[in-house]
Structure formats: C-alpha cells, structure tokens
Write an enzyme that holds these catalytic residues in place. Structure first.
Site, short mmCIF file in Angstrom:
data_model
loop_
_atom_site.label_atom_id
_atom_site.label_comp_id
_atom_site.label_asym_id
_atom_site.label_seq_id
_atom_site.Cartn_x
_atom_site.Cartn_y
_atom_site.Cartn_z
N LYS A 50 0.84 -1.07 -0.08
CA LYS A 50 0.04 0.07 -0.01
C LYS A 50 0.78 1.26 -0.07
O LYS A 50 0.50 2.34 -0.66
CB LYS A 50 -0.84 0.02 1.22
CG LYS A 50 -2.08 -0.77 0.88
CD LYS A 50 -3.04 -0.78 2.06
CE LYS A 50 -4.38 -1.61 1.85
NZ LYS A 50 -5.49 -1.40 2.89
N ASP A 55 -10.09 3.30 0.89
CA ASP A 55 -10.14 2.76 2.20
C ASP A 55 -10.83 3.92 3.02
O ASP A 55 -11.53 3.76 3.94
CB ASP A 55 -8.66 2.39 2.88
CG ASP A 55 -8.56 0.94 2.25
OD1 ASP A 55 -9.59 0.04 2.17
OD2 ASP A 55 -7.22 0.81 2.54
#
Ligand code: NAP
Length: 536
Positions: free
Chosen positions: A324, A361
C-alpha cells in the site's frame, strides 16, 4: 488425416468410433475449454465422479494412475463412454518417475493406455520422457489403437526453456503438445503466455503454470492460445498444484467468455490466497456485464508485480499488504487522499501504461459512519495506528471529527496523532469516557489471530461501534457491543464499500453493491461452516 463430422457413423461401437476421430481438428470441435481431471481410489468411485462431472462438463481426463489396478477400471469406463457418447476422454497413467502415481513399467503403462483407447478414450497422454524412452514400434502400436496422442511435459520446480521442450516433443508429431511448468513468480505466467502466442499456429498446444502463482495462466492461458486447460472436479481433488475447480473457472472467472478484449484486474499482495476480492469483483463484473476478469496476484516483490502489470497488461489493481505504501513511488499521480494518508489501495493503468493511484479505504470508513451520524464535532476513538487506522484517522479528521488514537505501541499512536493533528488516548481513561464512535483498526478478533477481545465490556462506551475486521463477520467486539445494545458497523460493510468504489473507478459504472455484499457474506458464512465442520 483430417477428420470431419461425416466420418462418424450415427451408430457405432466405441472401438470403431475412436479409429476415425483422432485428428486435433475433430477433437477440438467436440471439446470445451476445460478438461476435468477425475481421480479416485476405486473404479466404482471413478465412474461415479465421472457421471457427476459429465452432467456439467463433457471433457474428462481419467487419471488411471490414481487406481491401484488401472486395468480393472477399463470395462466400466468402456460402458460409461458407450452410454455417454457426448463425453470426450483422455486416459492418463503417469508413472511415479514423471510425477504420477503409477508404479509399473513403461510397457505396463502402454498396455493400459492401448486398452483405454479400445475402451473408447479418444485421447491418451504420455510423458515426453516416456516417449523418448520407448522403442519406435511401441509408439506405432499405441497409435494403431486409434487415439489422439497427447505428449506432455511437467516441470514441478520452475518455468524454463519452454521452446526447448516444444522442440523435443514436436518430432513425435503428437496431436496435442502439453507443457506444464511451475510458476515461481507472477512473471512466469507471462513467459508461458508468450510461449503459447508463439506456438499457437504451429501445433495444438496446452500450456499451464502450476503453483499458487500460476493461477493467471490457468485463467488467461486460453486466450493466449492454449487449446484447453485442466480443472479439478471438486475442491480437495486437485491433480496438480494450484489447480482450480471447473466450477470456479466457469462461474467465477467466466473462462468461456474471456477474449482479447477482456480487461484484467487483480488484488495484489501477500497473502491474497484467501482474499474475497476475486469472488466479489467477478460477481460485480458479471452482474454489470463488464468484459473483465479479476485474479488474486500473490507476490511480495514489487518488480515482479510491475512486470505483470506491463506485460499482460493489467488494467487495475486492488493493492493490499505489503504494497500500500511501496506502490506510491511507482505511480504517475495519486489523488490527494492517498498522498495525505501515505497509502494507496487502488491503481488504474491508463492506455499509455501510466499508473494512477486512489485510496478507497478512507471513504469506506467515512461513508458508513456518515450515513449514521454527523461527523463534524463527533468524538471518535480509533484503536490501532497501522494502515487501516491511518485511513480512518485522516478521513475522519478531514470531516471535522475530534479523533483520539489508542494503540498497543504508544509511540506509533503519537506519531500518527502528530501527522493527522489528532490526539492520543490512554487506556486507563477508557472505562470512564463516552465516545460517539469506537473503531477497531487492529487485527484483534480476526480469524487466526490470538487476541480476541481488544477491550473489556466496561470499556466499551459509545453510540456506535465499528469493527474493521470482517472475518468473522460477528467478531468478539461486535458481539460485545450487541450485548450492550450498541449499534454496530461490521468490517464487511467497509470491505464491500471500498470494493464498490474501486469498481466505479475502474469501470465508470455504479457498483452493484447489494450483490457484492450478498456474495461476500455468503462466502464468509460458507468458510465459517467449513471450518466448524473440520473441527467436529
Ligand atoms: P497493520 O498496518 O499491520 O496495523 C495493525 C495495527 O494493529 C497496529 O497499530 C498494531 O499495533 C495493532 N495490533 C496488532 N495486533 C494487535 C493486538 N493483538 N492487540 C492490539 N493491537 C494490535 O494492519 P492494518 O492494515 O491497519 O489492518 C488492521 C486490521 O484492519 C486488519 O487486520 C483487518 O482486519 C482490518 N482491515 C479491514 C478492512 C476492510 O475492508 N474491512 C480493510 C483494511 C483493514 P502495534 O503498533 O503495537 O504493532
């Protein structure tokens, strides 16, 4: 000899039938894209499985080497093929020395295969090493029995020198050449697919990479030129490492519909073996009739991933641990949120090959909360200071919430609080403090994690509890909140939400969120039931 459909008389005994129908063209006109391997411990079980499989798939491989006495199965196979004339069957009796289970000699293997051909199997499979060890007359005798010949090569360690193996097999002039290697990297799938593209017009080739990382070749190999691929009849009955069930290939990956225009997406990280993203995204693509497929891309090496993205090419990625943050420096540009959070979970590849990053997210934490309460001024506790906590803290601060961070390692909480202009919180204050929302952004309560309860019941004082953990759906924290009559948001809602936003970024279409939620909940319940079943 080129066979045509007219060669096949309308009524005929299996023996006559096989003699006229061994050309690759004729066989290719009969078979689907998936050959289902049938392995069983007894002839009766083998036929039972074949019957069951043939209801959905009429292209089978009888793995005779799994039987203690393969010859005993042949009368039953003959009867089965006579009754099920729509079935096309490969007979395989691979010896132990070439990765199979048959302990007999080459002569014994050939006797079994000749008899299998006489019983109606339209194809027989022999290993390259066997073909090379045979005397010329032996191969002629096998051919005289009438079947199409598959000469196969398996490498259980590596993907290497595919052209060299092709050159070794070609002089035998088999109707089909099957080369199966092992993928050690994602890029090995590219090697296999390039090989298939080079040879697709030279011969009828089947090419597959085995292993966890070979799944790409099992799904995309067909459009690169593999004549067909192999699948397991059921989960737990795989005859090769990484083999997928026929149902998953057909229903989840829609293998029959993949073509040159099919866009390829995937979830990348390690581990992603049990990720629910493929089932969720492939369901969404099917529901919205998007010509796209979604794969699990397991790797820890960013270079390997970038090669795959460039060469397949991959149109978009769902990025998970450990990439990420690392992916950021390989992106042309990111949205301001990814930059702020320092993490990206969604990548899109533009037509010129450049990669763009987004963070879904953040919205997946913020939006479920926004639906339930006014975030401006809301007092929110975030437990954890890792990637998910960062998304929550930055997203909630951005919406004007008063955010507190509590973490096992206080230094990490302090660092995040400084960066996001949030506050830290001490555990000993918890029992006497009320929050609007308490969020668990740690793995506590997750399947397989030792820590079950991150809080005691007396410490859980909030109007809403949001547990980001989604496996199981009902975590200990969720159950504790329900016992205290506190409304909960489960991690499944976050998971589906972040996936739905990814779908929209990739396709430009609204995501079928309810359907995505339905399949994810179904898959989680099924897993829980399987695990319970295994325990009892
Ligand atoms: P991460 O970057 O590894 O961070 C884990 C955080 O949890 C760290 O702050 C760590 O504290 C803390 N922690 C780990 N084990 C703990 C324990 N036994 N007790 C108390 N604290 C513990 O992980 P992440 O990516 O943020 O993910 C965290 C969890 O969020 C995942 O396990 C996953 O279940 C969930 N998640 C869900 C979604 C979704 O879509 N629903 C998406 C992302 C993540 P230290 O600093 O002390 O190590």
């Amino acid at each position: 000899m080129k066979a045509t459909k007219q060669d096949v008389p309308s009524v005929q005994a299996p023996q006559d039938r096989v003699a006229s129908v061994s050309s690759p063209q004729f066989i290719r006109s009969r078979i689907g894209k998936v050959c289902v391997a049938i392995a069983a411990a007894s002839p009766a079980e083998m036929i039972e499985k074949a019957e069951e499989t043939a209801r959905e798939n009429t292209f089978l491989e009888f793995r005779l080497d799994y039987l203690a006495q393969p010859l005993l199965a042949l009368p039953k196979i003959k009867q089965f093929l006579y009754e099920r004339s729509e079935v096309t069957a490969i007979a395989t009796c691979r010896r132990v020395s070439t990765g199979g289970h048959f302990k007999g000699t080459i002569a014994a293997e050939l006797e079994i295969l000749e008899k299998a051909a006489a019983a109606g199997c339209q194809l027989v499979d022999i290993e390259l090493q066997t073909a090379e060890a045979m005397k010329k007359g032996q191969l002629d005798k096998l051919r005289a029995a009438g079947p199409a010949l598959v000469i196969s090569y398996h490498d259980f360690t590596i993907t290497k020198d595919l052209d060299g193996i092709f050159e070794r097999i070609s002089p035998f002039e088999p109707e089909f050449i099957k080369i199966v290697s092992t993928a050690k990297t994602l890029a090995d799938n590219v090697t296999m697919m390039r090989f298939l593209e080079r040879t697709r017009d030279l011969a009828s080739v089947i090419g597959i990479c085995m292993g966890e990382q070979g799944v790409i070749s099992r799904v995309l190999g067909l459009r690169a030129g593999s004549v067909f691929t192999f699948a397991a009849a059921n989960a737990g009955e795989e005859t090769g490492p990484g083999q997928i069930t026929a149902r998953t290939l057909e229903e989840t990956f829609r293998i029959d519909q993949l073509d040159a225009a099919t866009k390829v997406f995937g979830v990348v990280g390690n581990p992603v073996r049990h990720s629910l993203s493929p089932v969720m995204m492939n369901t969404a693509f099917r529901r919205e009739t998007v010509n796209a497929v979604f794969l699990a891309l397991q790797t820890s090496k960013i270079g390997d991933l970038l090669t795959l993205v460039r060469e397949v090419p991959i149109n978009g990625l769902a990025v998970t641990m450990p990439f990420k943050e690392e992916i950021l420096k390989h992106l042309e540009r990111t949205d301001p949120l990814s930059e702020k959070v320092g993490a990206c979970n969604t990548v899109v590849r533009s037509q010129d090959g450049k990669l763009y990053g987004f963070n879904t997210d953040v919205a997946a934490v913020v939006r479920p909360l926004e639906r339930r309460l006014q975030l401006k001024g809301a007092k929110i506790l975030v437990m954890g200071a890792g990637g998910a906590a960062r998304a929550a803290v930055f997203g909630l601060k951005d919406k004007g919430a008063e955010v507190f961070i509590l973490n096992r390692t206080p230094e990490a909480a302090q660092k995040l609080a400084r960066q996001a202009k949030a506050k830290t919180f001490k555990r000993d204050q918890l029992a006497k403090t009320n929050f609007d929302v308490i969020i668990n952004a740690t793995p506590a309560g997750m399947h397989g994690v030792k820590t079950h309860n991150i809080l005691e019941a007396k410490e859980l004082n909030a109007r809403i509890v949001f547990d980001l953990v989604y496996n199981p759906i009902d975590t200990p924290l969720v159950r504790m909140a329900r016992e205290k009559s506190i409304p909960v948001i489960t991690g499944v809602e976050m998971f589906v939400h972040q996936g739905a936003r990814q779908f929209e970024i990739w396709t430009g279409k609204p995501a079928p969120e309810e359907e995505m939620l339905r399949v994810v909940v179904h898959a989680l319940r099924q897993r829980a039931a399987e695990e319970n079943g295994a325990k009892h």
